[in-house]
Design an enzyme around this catalytic site. Structure first.
Site, short mmCIF file in Angstrom:
data_model
loop_
_atom_site.label_atom_id
_atom_site.label_comp_id
_atom_site.label_asym_id
_atom_site.label_seq_id
_atom_site.Cartn_x
_atom_site.Cartn_y
_atom_site.Cartn_z
N VAL A 1 -7.86 16.99 1.39
CA VAL A 1 -8.41 16.55 2.67
C VAL A 1 -9.93 16.66 2.53
O VAL A 1 -10.49 17.75 2.60
CB VAL A 1 -7.91 17.41 3.85
N SER B 1 -1.08 13.27 -0.80
CA SER B 1 -1.62 13.47 0.55
C SER B 1 -0.76 14.48 1.27
O SER B 1 0.45 14.58 1.00
CB SER B 1 -1.62 12.14 1.32
N ASP C 1 -5.90 -4.03 -11.21
CA ASP C 1 -5.01 -3.98 -10.06
C ASP C 1 -3.85 -3.06 -10.45
O ASP C 1 -3.00 -3.44 -11.26
CB ASP C 1 -4.49 -5.38 -9.72
N VAL C 2 -3.83 -1.86 -9.90
CA VAL C 2 -2.86 -0.86 -10.36
C VAL C 2 -1.42 -1.24 -10.04
O VAL C 2 -0.49 -0.64 -10.58
CB VAL C 2 -3.16 0.54 -9.79
N ASP D 1 -10.85 -0.08 -11.06
CA ASP D 1 -10.71 -0.44 -9.65
C ASP D 1 -10.52 -1.94 -9.55
O ASP D 1 -10.94 -2.70 -10.44
CB ASP D 1 -11.95 -0.01 -8.85
N LYS E 1 3.15 8.45 -0.53
CA LYS E 1 2.65 9.68 -1.12
C LYS E 1 3.77 10.67 -1.38
O LYS E 1 3.71 11.47 -2.32
CB LYS E 1 1.58 10.29 -0.21
N TYR F 1 2.37 5.05 4.49
CA TYR F 1 1.49 5.82 3.60
C TYR F 1 2.12 7.15 3.25
O TYR F 1 2.11 7.57 2.08
CB TYR F 1 0.14 6.02 4.30
N THR G 1 -14.98 11.77 3.12
CA THR G 1 -15.24 10.59 2.29
C THR G 1 -15.87 9.49 3.13
O THR G 1 -16.01 9.61 4.35
CB THR G 1 -13.93 10.06 1.68
#
Length: 257
Positions: free
Chosen positions: A184, A140, A61-62, A38, A157, A153, A187
């Site tokens: 879904v 997503s 950092d991806v 992360d 995805k 977003y 979180t």
């Protein structure tokens, strides 16, 4: 439970919070050894330390090729190789109508979600190429159905799903499976969003969730509802499953219908 728990060596991106953290805990509890990646060092290190000797944290950092290369080299050294990657890192910047999304927001959202998946998948494949392995990318429902209020977003995805199908074909001959999941889940981020709503808005939101979710009218639980599928896909039971998109959302999105 994992069929060979002690043998699985797993990298999870976005493991400092939310779904990534829950999956890291769950896989380690089932016997896997897990490297948590992360960008947030404080939370990521806290998660790994809470898991114990079966986990290690590495900052990553991806969206940065050098950061990804260093993190995967460190992960492979500690694990002694790599059996599975769960690409969970994601970022959303809501609040913009599609026609008003600033280019810098578009670039940032695509960098973390799409570029991050691309870079980490490549790094994982290089480690798996000679032995086989499994990659699970988190997408997503927005990447399938679209999201007019979160178009960047959704676009990112959508790219994750197309990339997953493409590399599943390219890497299958190397015994590497690549699948995607559209979850879904309840979180921390979902709880924060709900907390911002007025009582009337919250009631309307919860009514809508009940209306569109056939299974119990609720958001999913990452440990109970998502973890078992991830275990299947990265374990021996998933060795002949690749290029698929799985909706784990209580029936909201029925793929192929």
């Amino acid at each position: 439970m994992l069929d060979t728990p002690a043998a699985l060596r797993v990298v999870i991106t976005g493991a400092a919070r939310g779904i990534g953290a829950d999956l890291a805990r769950g896989l380690a509890a089932a016997g896997a050894r897990v490297v948590c990646l992360d960008k947030r060092e404080d939370r990521g290190r806290e998660i790994a330390e809470s898991i114990g000797a079966a986990a290690r944290f590495l900052q990553c950092d991806v969206s940065d090729p050098a950061s990804v290369a260093a993190a995967f080299a460190g992960a492979a050294e500690w694990l002694g190789g790599l059996d599975a990657l769960v690409a969970s890192a994601g970022l959303d910047k809501p609040g913009h109508a599609a026609e008003d999304i600033p280019p810098e927001i578009w670039d940032l959202v695509l960098a973390v979600n799409a570029r991050g998946t691309f870079l980490t998948n490549q790094a994982a494949f290089r480690l798996m190429k000679g032995q086989g392995g499994a990659i699970v990318n988190l997408g997503s429902f927005g990447g399938i159905r679209g999201m007019p209020d979160r178009a960047a977003y959704a676009a990112a995805k959508g790219a994750v799903f197309a990339w997953t199908r493409s590399v599943a074909q390219a890497w299958g001959p190397h015994d590497v499976t690549v699948n995607a999941i559209a979850p879904v889940m309840r979180t921390e981020a979902a709880d924060r969003f709900i907390a911002t709503l007025s009582e009337a808005e919250r009631n309307a939101y919860e009514a809508r969730v009940r209306e569109i979710t056939p299974m119990g009218g609720r958001l999913g639980d990452p440990t109970q509802d998502l973890l078992p599928l991830v275990q299947l896909l990265i374990g021996p039971g998933g060795r002949y499953i690749t290029g698929q998109a799985f909706a784990v959302d209580g029936g909201r999105t029925m793929l192929g219908s």
